[in-house]
Design an enzyme around this catalytic site. Sequence first.
Site, PDB file in Angstrom:
ATOM      1  N   LEU A  30      -2.313  -5.865  -5.057  1.00 42.28           N
ATOM      2  CA  LEU A  30      -3.467  -4.957  -5.409  1.00 42.28           C
ATOM      3  C   LEU A  30      -3.036  -3.505  -4.993  1.00 42.28           C
ATOM      4  CD1 LEU A  30      -6.184  -4.255  -6.572  1.00 42.28           C
ATOM      5  CD2 LEU A  30      -7.029  -4.820  -4.173  1.00 42.28           C
ATOM      6  N   SER A  31      -3.014  -2.623  -6.133  1.00 44.51           N
ATOM      7  CA  SER A  31      -3.006  -1.212  -5.896  1.00 44.51           C
ATOM      8  C   SER A  31      -1.647  -0.725  -5.003  1.00 44.51           C
ATOM      9  CB  SER A  31      -4.004  -0.763  -4.986  1.00 44.51           C
ATOM     10  OG  SER A  31      -4.417   0.755  -4.736  1.00 44.51           O
TER      11      SER A  31
END
Length: 297
Positions: free
Chosen positions: A106-107
Amino acid sequence: MTSLTSTTPRSQRVPGELIRVGDVHVRVNVTGEGPPLLLVHGLGAGLDLWAPLVSELKGYTVITLDNPGAGASTVPWPPWFMNKYAETLDAVLDELGFDRVDVLGLSFGGMVSQEFAFRYPQRVRRLILAGTTAGIGVTFGNPLALSVLATPLRYYSRSYMAMIAPFLYGGDAHAGSELVAEQSNLRHQMRPSIPGYFAQLTTASTFSSFWYLPTLRMPTLVLAGDEDPITNPLTCWVISKRIPDCEYQEIKGGGHLFLMEKPKLSADLIREFLEREAREDVDTEQKTARRRISRSA
């Protein structure tokens, strides 16, 4: 620069959930039973922030960690290039005894996961990239949201987190929401150090995967929140078009934290992708076996 290839034994363990890999300590947590799934979190985020999603991932051995620079892990100073984060993941999996895993990033963790998949493709069975970017030149987020990432203050001040969450994270992250309160509490429990946060930020600002994404050959799923101000759908869509065997899905009403905003929906999408691919593998093997039997007959 801290080296991961020193003579320090890789298998030396230290108290608590810290493991030593080369010259760095990494905080890890392994829960559940089933196929191994490695979760790699975002900028400054400790493994505790995965809690809402992990609770929905029944049937998997879930591996989470504090990336160096976050939580209780070593601060990489001077800041690393992204290949060192990938090398650390490789060393952590060796230490934990996992040869091949599914990976969800994520990210910032998605950036690390892209680098890991590029450098260690034999270790990645399937790849899920959520709310992330291919780096320099292909991040089309809201300038105000991106500017807020320049400080780790949201990890230190609950009132600041409540104030900036709506335009930083989007989706359900509005002031007074249960999501913001829960995320704020978890962030306070294991905050990144100031040097650690800026070390990760420096690494992110020098990262680019755009040129090597077409070389990735593992099945990949890219997920985007359609209300994500940081890595908007266009940013994520660009990644999906660069990877040959890639699917793309947008989460309606999802902000940057959609995996934690909508943990059940997210877990269902993750499971459907991983298990559907597994079924396809079995079907292919069965068809191949039937062809062999028919030929021998």
